[in-house]
Design a protein around this motif. Structure first.
Motif, PDB file in Angstrom:
ATOM      1  N   SER A 495       0.836  -1.205   0.000  1.00 53.29           N
ATOM      2  CA  SER A 495       0.000   0.000   0.000  1.00 53.29           C
ATOM      3  C   SER A 495       0.868   1.252   0.000  1.00 53.29           C
ATOM      4  O   SER A 495       0.631   2.186  -0.766  1.00 53.29           O
ATOM      5  N   ILE A 496       1.871   1.270   0.882  1.00 52.60           N
ATOM      6  CA  ILE A 496       2.728   2.454   0.966  1.00 52.60           C
ATOM      7  C   ILE A 496       3.575   2.590  -0.297  1.00 52.60           C
ATOM      8  O   ILE A 496       3.749   3.681  -0.828  1.00 52.60           O
ATOM      9  N   PHE A 497       4.066   1.452  -0.797  1.00 55.47           N
ATOM     10  CA  PHE A 497       4.879   1.486  -2.012  1.00 55.47           C
ATOM     11  C   PHE A 497       4.082   2.073  -3.179  1.00 55.47           C
ATOM     12  O   PHE A 497       4.604   2.824  -3.991  1.00 55.47           O
ATOM     13  N   LYS A 498       2.797   1.732  -3.212  1.00 54.62           N
ATOM     14  CA  LYS A 498       1.947   2.241  -4.288  1.00 54.62           C
ATOM     15  C   LYS A 498       1.870   3.773  -4.231  1.00 54.62           C
ATOM     16  O   LYS A 498       1.973   4.449  -5.256  1.00 54.62           O
ATOM     17  N   ILE A 499       1.706   4.290  -3.030  1.00 55.21           N
ATOM     18  CA  ILE A 499       1.688   5.747  -2.881  1.00 55.21           C
ATOM     19  C   ILE A 499       3.012   6.327  -3.367  1.00 55.21           C
ATOM     20  O   ILE A 499       3.054   7.300  -4.125  1.00 55.21           O
ATOM     21  N   LEU A 500       4.110   5.689  -2.937  1.00 58.36           N
ATOM     22  CA  LEU A 500       5.421   6.248  -3.266  1.00 58.36           C
ATOM     23  C   LEU A 500       5.681   6.191  -4.771  1.00 58.36           C
ATOM     24  O   LEU A 500       6.232   7.136  -5.332  1.00 58.36           O
ATOM     25  N   VAL A 501       5.290   5.088  -5.424  1.00 58.30           N
ATOM     26  CA  VAL A 501       5.496   5.018  -6.876  1.00 58.30           C
ATOM     27  C   VAL A 501       4.702   6.117  -7.559  1.00 58.30           C
ATOM     28  O   VAL A 501       5.199   6.807  -8.455  1.00 58.30           O
ATOM     29  N   HIS A 502       3.470   6.310  -7.112  1.00 60.71           N
ATOM     30  CA  HIS A 502       2.658   7.360  -7.721  1.00 60.71           C
ATOM     31  C   HIS A 502       3.317   8.720  -7.533  1.00 60.71           C
ATOM     32  O   HIS A 502       3.300   9.555  -8.432  1.00 60.71           O
ATOM     33  N   VAL A 503       3.911   8.911  -6.358  1.00 69.53           N
ATOM     34  CA  VAL A 503       4.521  10.187  -6.050  1.00 69.53           C
ATOM     35  C   VAL A 503       5.833  10.368  -6.823  1.00 69.53           C
ATOM     36  O   VAL A 503       6.185  11.463  -7.245  1.00 69.53           O
ATOM     37  N   THR A 504       6.563   9.247  -7.017  1.00 69.82           N
ATOM     38  CA  THR A 504       7.879   9.326  -7.650  1.00 69.82           C
ATOM     39  C   THR A 504       7.788   9.431  -9.163  1.00 69.82           C
ATOM     40  O   THR A 504       8.694   9.941  -9.806  1.00 69.82           O
ATOM     41  N   ARG A 505       6.740   8.877  -9.735  1.00 71.30           N
ATOM     42  CA  ARG A 505       6.613   8.870 -11.189  1.00 71.30           C
ATOM     43  C   ARG A 505       5.284   9.506 -11.585  1.00 71.30           C
ATOM     44  O   ARG A 505       4.380   8.838 -12.063  1.00 71.30           O
ATOM     45  N   ALA A 547      11.252  13.615  -4.049  1.00 74.39           N
ATOM     46  CA  ALA A 547      11.124  12.251  -4.554  1.00 74.39           C
ATOM     47  C   ALA A 547      10.867  12.212  -6.053  1.00 74.39           C
ATOM     48  O   ALA A 547      11.005  11.165  -6.679  1.00 74.39           O
TER      49      ALA A 547
ATOM     50  N   ARG B  49       2.600   2.131 -18.347  1.00 75.33           N
ATOM     51  CA  ARG B  49       2.904   2.453 -16.953  1.00 75.33           C
ATOM     52  C   ARG B  49       4.333   2.020 -16.604  1.00 75.33           C
ATOM     53  O   ARG B  49       5.106   2.776 -16.010  1.00 75.33           O
ATOM     54  N   ASP B 203      16.532   8.902  -4.887  1.00 74.89           N
ATOM     55  CA  ASP B 203      15.801  10.162  -4.761  1.00 74.89           C
ATOM     56  C   ASP B 203      15.094  10.292  -3.421  1.00 74.89           C
ATOM     57  O   ASP B 203      14.669  11.376  -3.042  1.00 74.89           O
ATOM     58  N   PHE B 546      -7.033   5.367  -0.794  1.00 79.06           N
ATOM     59  CA  PHE B 546      -7.364   4.791   0.511  1.00 79.06           C
ATOM     60  C   PHE B 546      -6.802   5.601   1.667  1.00 79.06           C
ATOM     61  O   PHE B 546      -7.438   5.716   2.699  1.00 79.06           O
TER      62      PHE B 546
END
Lengths: 665, 665
Positions: A495-505, A547, B49, B203, B546
């Protein structure tokens, strides 16, 4: 500065000299200066920020502008919601509450006994836990529909975590102490989350990962019941799919056909009643009454046929009486302190998630609001008190709350009725359970958890969001094949990784003008949108911070390169100006501003204008503080993309005209 | 559907009947349907993606549309950049490269010896590490300015991590093996990050946290030099501020005035030269030559005065010769494997961060681009090869690269020149270092790291972003008072936590019309913007998923409550319609869509219209897949806020007119 504006004159006819300029279909526009938001002191902005983080719901708003005496009453009602609904209670609600209370009691008694077994605890602890916590919740809780008691997931997790270090068979006393201690720590953790207003931590368990986690846990729970359903005596202590299946088939010789016949008959009966209630919600009482009916029926059969002589194991003697105090059993030191704290935190967060989600679901169905942080405190205090009265972790159960809702409960009084029914059972009816076959408890558990496997939900995830589906299925497989805790950890990390990927890319998109409007939209989305020649309009769909600033810088340079290649190929004019649409850049940090500043310098060297459109208040403020605002200047920042395009084109035309003028001279 | 539009007629005069309707100053508008983006298959969108995540820079774009033979050459040049710049090398560049190469060699030799001591390694290892890695980098690396060799931070971290478990004094052989193994794992880690295109992981160390981390590490490194500067013999093995200061003052009796005088004289000399070069970049050679000059001068003094007899310790015998092979010393098993892997990963990521940042900084000054992932592979391979040739972790050094840049280097040839100078030193000049006092190395290290303490940067952080400053100062204090690794961990956790808080508690803002335009902006930012009566226009400044959907739901309900209270107080009309400006909602997940759907239902019950304006492509696509699109319908989604306001008001007026009509009848 606020509201100052200048009118850009319509494009003169010289335009046609240079095909690279934008079409003159763009109407003349007023150019508005982008104003800076009002200056705030550090303290003010910090206070505002903290308010948003910790008190987004403005919990004290009802106290505003009230006389003192009223404030005291409201405060009392705020802390103890029972005084709020209790003072408005009318007798006409009573019937509904009694009916629903008795209905959930008929579910809670067999489920309580079964779930206690899931946590490797004596069955009576399950009944104790269905008595004290509901009473406390009815005083403190603000949901009208929550049916409180032990639940399957938290029981399973507590059982599997404690068993890893202490055997419930060899050291039942220590195991019980650890269970109560873990419950106490769960309560402390839950109450502090609520008190410190950190409730958003439960939000990090996304619905998708919970779906996978619950599904996996439901299968693990069901597999554990194979011991009871097949009558196996030597069963593995492990929880994973593979060791359990191996154990089931290695001990084929122990399978007892009498147990199997009885177990599967009642399982089918329970599943059929469940199906009936699901397809016709009005018949909720069919599935609600089925477990108790099964218990009674199977007990009679077992008594009549002397089942224990035919290889069917029965519950046996249960200790009569109400909850004994257990405060003296809590362990606050010793080598197992870490274990009970860890177990407490994990079961605490799981039961909290279930309780809050259930409360919110039914509150939204009846259109009232539940205060998450207050609920956490209520559930936490209930568990702290419970741990001193021989109860283990409890929360609002999804299945029983649904029955409660369908049975028409009106207030938390139904919990009090249920507790009363449990009390009577504990005082007088326990001997009746002597002959109850254990296999029936297994059937009840399977029926209760099978609803947690939500295949439709998983299919919907696959359709709508592949990454959510991946999170879901990883949590599912993690629980099934590794362990419940690892499955949960996988779920949170993904879940957290998903947020971070969205934020990073983050997404960037080329935008074009929607004909006949001042709007600029993503070319890939709006087919009718057209490019503005000599302009590259880029939408940045994310805050710019450390990021992602390197990525954004490289991506913007790549867009420019690709656009220039395209322009050469299509024989169009080269890029004169890049407009960054900052509407979605909701914040920027120091790294992000360095990136903007560097990009500005890079494009200055290449004689390409870089202008910003529509920066939000927070971004303008920070840009101003760091001096980037001056670097862009008033000719580099516009309120809308349309204004930026109009202003920059008119600037170019002025330059062009003076150029033509100097040639003519 | 694409581009279809209908014209909303101007508001009729009946408007005046109902004061709650919006002012008729809003001009008539074309209403554009929001189109859905082109349908993509799962595979297509997944491919797109993944491309964005892993290949945002489109590394193969230069290969497009090239003949096969050219592709082979380009591929060769891509893998070994030396063939690219080598084939274009002209002799006129040679002078600049030789001058800069010799300049950095004069820095690299004393620094190499000093940094090896920082890592508790024999001084000669520092020279070995200044010979092989620069040669490999000059073949593989794409930066023209990077000066490769050992660096202070990575040396410090490796030294402190390994020393925690193995004493370099008692088990020098094992310690050396672990250092080479850690270097090998650092290389493997770096190369795989580059190969797997996971470069964005570096990063996550934001500039702000790095600022604090480097500042703290610089102070730790300087404090360690007090041992050499004061001539203390019994010095603590710990790194923290407090134990080091205690050790310094507890061993006051060991302070040697001769060492102190010599050390501080040269320290002042070095700091003065550093200051001169900083204020006049043209005089870069002053500070570049100072360390070697100090070494020579101090060695002569030490030789002439027989310093070792006066309590000044000297370097002593250094083994002549080139790097011996060390592949046989790598440990791939045993109890210390975990330690060397852990040390490798941490020093690997730190040296990578420094190398990449330095490369990018100078590349942007000279306006060329450095491919981050390719650089990572180059640095990784260089370390893997180095670990087999008696080198420890190396990367691009910030201070030496700056000297290299200022000395006018043109290509990576300067690294080859430097390596040659180091080779000559190793073969012939080592006996000259016999009398070099150790105190001079301490002075060189302090001068090198003092530049890492960037007070101005910290002050700027405080001004612009308090949370960034908090991250910076926490990393700083963590390194200083706890440990280097904990400081680094604090820095990373705070950086990620900052992202998560921003994501969990996004901004929402009431928007109003900017007079004379179709634009709607945040009322708190644009003072001239005015509310539209009966409308509540909310900007949602974040993706909805979420982690924030519960917050957003509660926050929107609170906005509505507050607006209604305000309307009653100001005697304005109540809210008829809520417009959510979705421009900054760059994505939505399944939880987010459930929230939208629930909000729609809640407001439907309260007879308030909920419409969306300006959803981006990704959001429309997902809404369509999940069925929320139909729930809102074509009358619930608009392209701009202005169109939403115009369409909804005209709808209300139609209703009102028919209402008036039915009354008249």
């Amino acid at each position: 500065m606020v509201g100052s504006s200048k009118r850009v004159e319509n494009f003169p006819d010289v335009v046609d000299l240079e095909s690279s300029l934008p079409p003159s279909t763009i109407p003349p526009m007023e150019i508005h200066r982008v104003s800076l938001p009002q200056k705030k002191t550090t303290l003010q902005s910090l206070k505002q920020r903290l308010n948003e983080v910790f008190f987004p719901d403005d919990p004290l708003h009802q106290f505003k502008n009230q006389p003192f005496f009223r404030k005291v009453i409201l405060g009392f009602q705020y802390l103890f919601p029972i005084f709020q609904w209790g003072s408005e209670y009318r007798l006409n609600l009573l019937k509904a509450d009694v009916v629903s209370g008795l209905t959930i009691a008929s579910l809670a008694i067999p489920q309580g006994i079964s779930y206690a077994k899931l946590a490797n605890l004596p069955p009576i602890i399950g009944l104790y836990s269905s008595f004290v916590p509901p009473l406390i919740y009815s005083i403190l809780g603000s949901s009208r529909d929550l049916a409180v008691g032990p639940v399957s997931i938290a029981s399973l997790v507590m059982g599997s975590m404690l068993r890893e270090e202490v055997s419930p068979e060899k050291e039942p006393g220590l195991y019980l102490q650890l269970a109560f201690s873990a419950t106490f720590f769960a309560g402390v953790f839950q109450a502090s989350l609520g008190f410190l207003r950190l409730g958003f931590i439960v939000d990090f368990l996304s619905k998708a990962t919970l779906l996978g986690f619950m599904g996996g846990a439901a299968i693990i729970v069901s597999l554990q019941q194979l011991k009871g359903l097949l009558g196996i005596v030597h069963f593995t202590n492990q929880m994973g799919f593979i060791p359990v299946m191996l154990s089931v088939f290695e001990n084929r010789t122990e399978w007892a056909w009498q147990t199997i016949v009885m177990g599967f008959s009642f399982l089918v009966f329970l599943l059929v009643t469940r199906h009936i209630s699901q397809s016709r919600p009005k018949l909720f009482w069919v599935s609600a009454a089925a477990p108790l009916a099964s218990v009674i029926l199977s007990t009679i059969i077992s008594f009549a046929t002397k089942a224990q002589d035919h290889g069917i194991s029965i519950i046996g003697q249960l200790q009569k009486g109400v909850n004994p105090p257990s405060a003296n059993m809590l362990l606050f030191e010793g080598s197992y302190l870490g274990l009970s704290i860890k177990t407490g935190i994990i079961t605490g967060i799981l039961s909290l998630t279930e309780g809050i989600a259930v409360g919110r679901t039914f509150a939204s169905l009846k259109n009232y609001q539940v205060d998450g942080n207050k609920e956490m405190m209520a559930i936490g205090i209930m568990n702290m008190a419970g741990s001193c009265a021989s109860c283990y972790v409890t929360t609002g159960s999804f299945s029983r709350s649904a029955v409660n809702y369908n049975a028409g409960c009106r207030t938390a009084l139904s919990n009090i009725v249920m507790a009363a029914a449990v009390l009577i059972t504990m005082l007088f009816l326990l001997p009746l359970f002597y002959y109850t076959p254990k296999v029936i408890l297994a059937a009840i558990i399977i029926t209760a958890v099978v609803g947690l496997i939500d295949l439709h939900g998983m299919i919907r995830l696959w359709k709508v969001d592949k990454l959510d589906f991946l999170a879901c299925i990883s949590a599912f497989l993690g629980v099934l094949f590794i362990s419940v805790q690892i499955g949960l950890a996988i779920a949170v990390v993904i879940s957290i990784f998903k947020i971070l990927v969205h934020v990073t890319r983050p997404n960037t998109a080329i935008m074009g003008n929607v004909p006949g409007t001042q709007s600029y939209r993503n070319l890939a989305h709006y087919k009718e949108a057209t490019r503005v020649p000599a302009f590259l309009i880029l939408g940045i769909e994310s805050p710019i911070y450390f990021a992602n600033c390197m990525y954004l810088q490289e991506r913007i340079l790549r867009w420019v390169r690709e656009e220039e290649e395209r322009a050469i190929k299509m024989n169009e004019s080269s890029i004169k100006c890049i407009v960054l649409d900052m509407a979605a850049v909701t914040t920027i940090d120091t790294s992000g501003m360095d990136t903007l500043s560097e990009l500005k310098k890079t494009f200055d060297k290449r004689s390409i204008e870089l202008v910003l459109a529509n920066p939000v208040g927070d971004v303008t403020e920070r840009m101003n503080q760091s001096g980037i605002w001056e670097q862009f200047g008033s000719e580099g920042i516009y309120m809308t993309v349309a204004e930026a395009v109009a202003a920059v084109s008119s600037m170019y035309k002025d330059q062009l005209r003076s150029h033509v003028f100097s040639i003519e001279q």
